[in-house]
Design an enzyme around this catalytic site. Structure first.
Site, PDB file in Angstrom:
ATOM      1  N   LEU A 287      82.969 -31.366 -18.439  1.00 21.77           N
ATOM      2  CA  LEU A 287      83.846 -30.478 -17.672  1.00 21.77           C
ATOM      3  C   LEU A 287      83.472 -29.027 -17.943  1.00 21.77           C
ATOM      4  O   LEU A 287      83.569 -28.557 -19.077  1.00 21.77           O
ATOM      5  CB  LEU A 287      85.314 -30.707 -18.046  1.00 21.77           C
ATOM      6  CG  LEU A 287      85.835 -32.146 -17.942  1.00 21.77           C
ATOM      7  CD1 LEU A 287      87.350 -32.172 -18.130  1.00 21.77           C
ATOM      8  CD2 LEU A 287      85.454 -32.782 -16.615  1.00 21.77           C
TER       9      LEU A 287
ATOM     10  N   ALA B 130      83.963 -26.450 -15.230  1.00 17.59           N
ATOM     11  CA  ALA B 130      84.320 -25.668 -14.041  1.00 17.59           C
ATOM     12  C   ALA B 130      85.244 -24.507 -14.365  1.00 17.59           C
ATOM     13  O   ALA B 130      85.397 -23.590 -13.559  1.00 17.59           O
ATOM     14  CB  ALA B 130      84.959 -26.573 -12.995  1.00 17.59           C
TER      15      ALA B 130
ATOM     16  N   ARG C 265      89.929 -16.198 -20.687  1.00 20.71           N
ATOM     17  CA  ARG C 265      90.243 -15.557 -21.972  1.00 20.71           C
ATOM     18  C   ARG C 265      89.017 -14.982 -22.673  1.00 20.71           C
ATOM     19  O   ARG C 265      89.136 -14.226 -23.618  1.00 20.71           O
ATOM     20  CB  ARG C 265      90.955 -16.575 -22.889  1.00 20.71           C
ATOM     21  CG  ARG C 265      92.401 -16.810 -22.501  1.00 20.71           C
ATOM     22  CD  ARG C 265      92.965 -18.024 -23.221  1.00 20.71           C
ATOM     23  NE  ARG C 265      92.489 -19.281 -22.644  1.00 20.71           N
ATOM     24  CZ  ARG C 265      92.811 -20.487 -23.089  1.00 20.71           C
ATOM     25  NH1 ARG C 265      93.598 -20.621 -24.139  1.00 20.71           N
ATOM     26  NH2 ARG C 265      92.340 -21.568 -22.501  1.00 20.71           N
TER      27      ARG C 265
ATOM     28  N   GLY D  23      97.294 -30.577 -26.461  1.00 17.88           N
ATOM     29  CA  GLY D  23      98.128 -31.702 -26.065  1.00 17.88           C
ATOM     30  C   GLY D  23      98.427 -32.541 -27.303  1.00 17.88           C
ATOM     31  O   GLY D  23      97.570 -32.708 -28.162  1.00 17.88           O
TER      32      GLY D  23
ATOM     33  N   ASN E 205      38.147  -4.078 -41.719  1.00 19.54           N
ATOM     34  CA  ASN E 205      39.110  -3.143 -42.296  1.00 19.54           C
ATOM     35  C   ASN E 205      39.483  -2.111 -41.234  1.00 19.54           C
ATOM     36  O   ASN E 205      38.618  -1.401 -40.716  1.00 19.54           O
ATOM     37  CB  ASN E 205      38.495  -2.424 -43.498  1.00 19.54           C
ATOM     38  CG  ASN E 205      39.499  -1.463 -44.118  1.00 19.54           C
ATOM     39  OD1 ASN E 205      40.359  -1.866 -44.878  1.00 19.54           O
ATOM     40  ND2 ASN E 205      39.401  -0.187 -43.737  1.00 19.54           N
TER      41      ASN E 205
ATOM     42  N   ALA F 288      35.693   8.086 -39.744  1.00 16.11           N
ATOM     43  CA  ALA F 288      37.101   8.465 -39.610  1.00 16.11           C
ATOM     44  C   ALA F 288      37.275   9.498 -38.505  1.00 16.11           C
ATOM     45  O   ALA F 288      36.409  10.345 -38.290  1.00 16.11           O
ATOM     46  CB  ALA F 288      37.614   9.016 -40.927  1.00 16.11           C
TER      47      ALA F 288
HETATM   48  C1  UD1 Z   1      92.920 -29.743 -22.607  1.00 14.34           C
HETATM   49  C2  UD1 Z   1      93.887 -30.938 -22.647  1.00 14.34           C
HETATM   50  C3  UD1 Z   1      94.664 -30.916 -23.956  1.00 14.34           C
HETATM   51  C4  UD1 Z   1      93.704 -30.944 -25.111  1.00 14.34           C
HETATM   52  C5  UD1 Z   1      92.678 -29.809 -24.999  1.00 14.34           C
HETATM   53  C6  UD1 Z   1      91.614 -29.998 -26.058  1.00 14.34           C
HETATM   54  C7  UD1 Z   1      94.503 -31.355 -20.332  1.00 14.34           C
HETATM   55  C8  UD1 Z   1      95.573 -31.250 -19.303  1.00 14.34           C
HETATM   56  N1  UD1 Z   1      94.780 -30.883 -21.534  1.00 14.34           N
HETATM   57  O1  UD1 Z   1      93.703 -28.565 -22.622  1.00 14.34           O
HETATM   58  O2  UD1 Z   1      95.540 -32.049 -24.029  1.00 14.34           O
HETATM   59  O3  UD1 Z   1      94.433 -30.847 -26.323  1.00 14.34           O
HETATM   60  O4  UD1 Z   1      92.033 -29.821 -23.717  1.00 14.34           O
HETATM   61  O5  UD1 Z   1      90.705 -28.940 -26.057  1.00 14.34           O
HETATM   62  O6  UD1 Z   1      93.462 -31.910 -20.065  1.00 14.34           O
HETATM   63  N2  UD1 Z   1      88.257 -27.631 -16.561  1.00 14.34           N
HETATM   64  C9  UD1 Z   1      87.660 -27.837 -15.344  1.00 14.34           C
HETATM   65  N3  UD1 Z   1      88.422 -27.737 -14.214  1.00 14.34           N
HETATM   66  C10 UD1 Z   1      89.756 -27.451 -14.255  1.00 14.34           C
HETATM   67  C11 UD1 Z   1      90.357 -27.235 -15.515  1.00 14.34           C
HETATM   68  C12 UD1 Z   1      89.576 -27.350 -16.648  1.00 14.34           C
HETATM   69  O7  UD1 Z   1      86.474 -28.100 -15.265  1.00 14.34           O
HETATM   70  O8  UD1 Z   1      90.372 -27.393 -13.190  1.00 14.34           O
HETATM   71  C13 UD1 Z   1      87.436 -27.747 -17.764  1.00 14.34           C
HETATM   72  C14 UD1 Z   1      87.361 -26.464 -18.553  1.00 14.34           C
HETATM   73  O9  UD1 Z   1      86.252 -25.695 -18.129  1.00 14.34           O
HETATM   74  C15 UD1 Z   1      87.190 -26.975 -19.969  1.00 14.34           C
HETATM   75  C16 UD1 Z   1      87.917 -28.320 -19.962  1.00 14.34           C
HETATM   76  O10 UD1 Z   1      88.038 -28.705 -18.621  1.00 14.34           O
HETATM   77  O11 UD1 Z   1      85.830 -27.206 -20.281  1.00 14.34           O
HETATM   78  C17 UD1 Z   1      89.307 -28.246 -20.610  1.00 14.34           C
HETATM   79  O12 UD1 Z   1      90.097 -27.337 -19.864  1.00 14.34           O
HETATM   80  P1  UD1 Z   1      91.069 -26.311 -20.563  1.00 14.34           P
HETATM   81  O13 UD1 Z   1      91.736 -25.512 -19.524  1.00 14.34           O
HETATM   82  O14 UD1 Z   1      90.350 -25.591 -21.638  1.00 14.34           O
HETATM   83  O15 UD1 Z   1      92.123 -27.326 -21.160  1.00 14.34           O
HETATM   84  P2  UD1 Z   1      93.093 -27.066 -22.368  1.00 14.34           P
HETATM   85  O16 UD1 Z   1      94.205 -26.223 -21.925  1.00 14.34           O
HETATM   86  O17 UD1 Z   1      92.296 -26.632 -23.525  1.00 14.34           O
HETATM   87 CA    CA Z   2      89.991 -25.743 -23.913  1.00 16.89          CA
END
Ligand code: UD1
Ligand code: CA
Length: 465
Positions: free
Chosen positions: A13, A15, A20, A141, A379, A425
């Site tokens: 994942l 996207a 932040r 989570g 040299n 030189a």
């Molecule tokens: C998520 C979990 C949480 C877990 C945590 C661990 C969910 C709802 N929650 O929260 O339970 O404890 O990860 O790190 O899954 N991403 C996408 N598309 C989206 C949203 C996110 O590709 O629409 C990707 C982000 O780029 C990232 C990953 O999914 O690589 C996790 O997304 P993020 O928003 O960081 O989730 P957390 O709030 O950290």
């Molecule tokens: Ca995360």
């Protein structure tokens, strides 16, 4: 060619915009230990899965290029509507997929052995989730278990009750799912929660409702499961990664005089009894032979230093091969294409570029050697410069064996100097020099007796007035 039939498909994942981080780049492209975050995850995924698919957002050409270079397939999630929606964007799954391993592009320290153990611990037809226990679980989570300890679901912090927030076992965001029912579960997700998102975490409850077992693999090593949401967290991950790399080097017989100050931004291979002093930075692929000594505050990138080479402090090396027993620095700069033979010496304020020095040749002080080929035992005197550039093109300088270049010589390329020649030189050498010949290219010295200094002359004029 028929498409390969992957049994295990890893989905990464990637996207999320990573707001932040406050970066113009996608979060997963930020650097960790010399490579983008995503590159670390791609490496681990590639080691355990038969195929890898990266889920990216729109307008992320750098993510697409990196994934393609690693041989991964791609899926675009056009609107970021949650982790469940992201996995849904990866459908349809390649034919033959039996299991889907879900990883986050921003959790880069998890390595292949831990993933292998996870996949081995979870039956193929069950759902697995990696968890760990944190002193401060804020933002994660939380794992929900029944009285018998079985996993029944995951609750996001924003949706959790006070009692649920007090739970410290967290979802690390790494899952495996059986491929068969996964599309059905994904299509059953709703965005009926505090964030209005499709949560991947809701699949646990959906799977259970389908009678599918859910297993939590509890990882004692919480360090590997940390993600990078902020630059401060990224710095923490960097510290952990560097600590691992230094520990591996020391275990292999390398002395790090001040381990916490040495940075390895790539791969550093070092033979026995190498000694690396404080503040050194290694980038790309660096190979040190045995007994190589690197003084304080050197930066070494994509280079090989052979057995017994010694580098004095504050030397910068890039794209070079340094022969055995060579001595470099302090304050030397070796650039791309430098090849130094055995026992060569490159001293302070000497710059080399596309320069080959035969065994025991030396340039000890204040010189520039560019597009130059030097034989053995040459040299090069202080202040010598190869004039390799005429404003349009680069030209070669070739010095034979045992050539002696006097201090402050200007070697105007293209130029060939034969074996054993001696350049006086201060010479400007514009024409080839035969072997065993003395060449002097400078104005002859005249010493003028009875010369009057301007001051003396002015005094004389005054006296005559
Ligand atoms: C998520 C979990 C949480 C877990 C945590 C661990 C969910 C709802 N929650 O929260 O339970 O404890 O990860 O790190 O899954 N991403 C996408 N598309 C989206 C949203 C996110 O590709 O629409 C990707 C982000 O780029 C990232 C990953 O999914 O690589 C996790 O997304 P993020 O928003 O960081 O989730 P957390 O709030 O950290
Ligand atoms: Ca995360």
């Amino acid at each position: 060619m028929a498409a390969p039939c992957p049994h295990i498909l890893a989905l990464i994942l990637a996207a999320g915009k990573g707001t932040r981080m406050r970066s113009a780049q996608p979060k997963v492209m930020l650097d960790l230990g010399g490579a983008p975050l995503l590159a670390h995850v791609l490496a681990a995924a590639g080691a355990v899965a038969d195929a890898v698919r990266v889920i990216h957002g729109p307008d992320m050409p750098s993510v697409v290029a990196l994934a393609e270079a690693a041989g991964a397939s791609l899926a675009c999630q056009h609107n970021q509507r949650g982790t469940g929606d992201a996995v849904r964007a990866a459908l349809p799954l390649p034919e033959g997929t039996e299991r889907v391993l879900v990883l986050s592009g921003d959790v880069p320290l998890l390595e292949a052995p831990a993933l292998e153990a996870f996949l081995a611990a979870v039956p193929v037809d069950a759902v697995g989730v990696m968890t760990t226990t944190l002193a401060d679980p804020t933002g994660f989570g939380r794992m929900l278990r029944d009285d018998a300890g079985a996993v029944v679901g995951i609750i996001e912090e924003k949706d959790a009750t006070e009692a649920e927030r007090a739970l410290r076992e967290i979802n690390a965001g790494v899952y495996c799912f059986p491929a068969g029912p996964l599309p059905r579960w994904l299509n059953a997700l709703t965005a009926d929660n505090a964030q209005g998102e499709f949560y991947l975490t809701d699949l646990i409850a959906l799977a259970r409702a389908d009678g599918v077992a859910c297993l939590a693999q509890h990882e004692a090593d919480a360090e590997s499961l940390r993600g990078a949401n902020t630059r401060a967290q990224l710095a923490d991950l960097e510290a952990t990664l560097q600590h691992r790399r230094r520990a591996a080097l020391m275990a292999a017989g390398v002395t790090l005089r001040a381990p916490e100050t040495v940075m390895i931004r790539g791969t550093l291979k070092a033979g026995q009894d190498c000694i690396i002093d404080a503040g050194c930075v290694f980038e790309g692929i660096v190979i040190l032979g045995e007994n190589v000594k690197v003084g304080a505050h050197c930066v070494i990138k994509n280079a090989e230093l052979q057995d017994g080479a010694q580098v004095a402090p504050l030397t910068h090396i890039e794209g070079a091969v340094v022969g055995p027993e060579a001595q470099l620095g302090p304050f030397a700069r070796l650039r791309e294409g430098t090849v130094l033979g055995r026992g060569t010496r490159i001293g302070n304020f000497v710059e080399t570029k596309k320069a080959t020095l035969g065994d025991y040749s030396k340039a000890n002080h204040l010189a520039y050697l560019g597009d130059a080929t030097l034989g053995e035992r040459v040299n090069v005197g202080a202040g010598t410069i190869t004039c390799n550039y005429d404003g349009i093109g680069k030209h070669p300088t070739v010095l034979g064996n045992d050539v002696f270049v006097g201090s402050n010589s200007t070697l105007v390329a293209p130029l060939t100097v034969g074996d054993g020649a001696f350049l006086g030189a201060g010479s400007t050498i514009t024409k080839d020099v035969d072997a065993e010949t003395l060449a002097v290219g400078r104005g002859r010295q005249r010493s003028i007796a009875g010369w009057q200094s301007p001051k003396a002359r002015a005094q004389q004029i005054k006296d005559e007035d």
